[in-house]
Scaffold this motif. Structure first.
Motif, short mmCIF file in Angstrom:
data_model
loop_
_atom_site.label_atom_id
_atom_site.label_comp_id
_atom_site.label_asym_id
_atom_site.label_seq_id
_atom_site.Cartn_x
_atom_site.Cartn_y
_atom_site.Cartn_z
N GLU A 173 -45.60 22.73 -9.04
CA GLU A 173 -46.78 23.84 -9.31
C GLU A 173 -45.61 23.81 -10.70
O GLU A 173 -45.42 22.90 -11.61
CB GLU A 173 -44.95 25.22 -9.75
N THR A 174 -46.93 24.40 -11.86
CA THR A 174 -47.00 24.79 -13.51
C THR A 174 -46.02 26.40 -14.08
O THR A 174 -45.99 27.45 -14.05
CB THR A 174 -48.37 24.45 -13.83
N THR A 176 -45.29 27.50 -18.58
CA THR A 176 -45.54 27.14 -19.48
C THR A 176 -43.83 28.29 -20.27
O THR A 176 -44.06 29.20 -19.85
CB THR A 176 -46.53 28.26 -20.34
N VAL A 194 -39.42 17.27 -13.22
CA VAL A 194 -40.37 17.92 -13.89
C VAL A 194 -40.67 16.94 -14.64
O VAL A 194 -40.29 15.74 -15.79
CB VAL A 194 -39.91 19.30 -14.65
N ASN A 197 -44.40 17.95 -21.02
CA ASN A 197 -45.77 17.85 -21.79
C ASN A 197 -45.78 16.14 -21.65
O ASN A 197 -45.59 15.71 -22.86
CB ASN A 197 -45.30 18.24 -23.54
N THR A 216 -45.24 22.10 -21.82
CA THR A 216 -45.93 23.03 -20.03
C THR A 216 -44.40 22.09 -19.10
O THR A 216 -44.92 20.73 -19.16
CB THR A 216 -46.75 22.15 -20.31
N GLU A 218 -44.58 21.12 -15.16
CA GLU A 218 -44.85 20.49 -13.83
C GLU A 218 -43.98 20.17 -13.18
O GLU A 218 -43.38 18.78 -12.98
CB GLU A 218 -46.30 19.86 -13.84
#
Length: 231
Positions: A173-174, A176, A194, A197, A216, A218
């Motif tokens: 999942e991402t 921001t 995670v 960037n 960002t 992820e």
């Protein structure tokens, strides 16, 4: 700019009841490059043994936010407040003109907390304390505001132009976050892993962010995040 602060490179203190790691200079740990980040002055990662804790002590002119990672913390202060904050939930104490409080692990297991200190916009004022539940399901894949200077989204209020936020992300999942130029961000992974960037952060790693960034994140695996956005 993003500066990673791996957990193993944080300041350390340990005695028979407290195992502490310091993201910023605190107590006997001093690093002139890590005194504060904007108005964020302290981020302590504390493990407190059962039936022990911090005896009554005083604070003034500081916003103190506690995020419970595991177990529960019991608070009692000179204002007459008494409360127990459980894992995933948040308490805030505005020390104002001065308050005495104690924080205690009344549980049978180790309690793990993040404690953050934010320098207030004005010194003094009326001290206060409050706590709120923040179910992890309500912040899955999105940011929840734990505390803020405006009390937005029914968050706990603090005396500073700042936000303390939390989120959970699943593997793949991402998520921001926009940090405007002129503001300071500090992110810590409470649990999981995670990629921020392009750089990997593991459990209890931190990242100091400045200069304006689009963050960002992820999920490598399920992760729990805490972020400060402040002047």
């Amino acid at each position: 700019m993003i500066e990673l602060r791996p957990f193993e490179k944080l300041g350390r203190f340990r005695n028979d009841w407290l195992n502490a790691h310091y993201h910023f200079s605190f107590s006997g740990y001093h690093d002139p490059s890590r005194v504060h980040h904007g108005a964020l002055r302290v981020w302590n990662d504390d493990e407190i043994q059962p039936h022990t804790g911090f005896p009554p002590h005083g604070h003034e002119s500081m916003e103190i936010i506690t995020y419970v990672r595991q177990g529960a913390i019991t608070h009692k202060d000179s204002l007459g407040n008494h409360g127990r904050t459980e894992a995933g939930d948040v308490q805030v104490m505005s020390a104002g003109s001065g308050v005495q409080h104690s924080e205690w692990n009344a549980e049978d297991d180790v309690t793990k907390i993040f404690q953050l200190w934010i320098i207030p916009r004005t010194r003094g004022g009326k001290p206060s304390w409050g706590a709120r539940q923040f179910p992890k399901g309500d912040r899955s894949g999105q940011w929840a505001v734990f505390a803020s200077g405006t009390g937005e989204n029914d968050s706990l209020q603090i005396n500073q132009d700042a936000k303390v936020l939390g989120a959970t992300v699943k593997a793949g999942e991402t998520l921001t976050y926009e940090l405007p130029a002129g503001r300071y961000g500090y992110l810590v992974v409470a649990d999981g892993e995670v990629v921020l960037n392009g750089q990997t952060l593991k459990t209890r790693d931190g990242a100091a962010i400045s200069g304006g960034e689009t963050l960002t994140l992820e999920g490598v695996n399920s992760a729990e995040l805490v972020l400060v956005d402040t002047v």
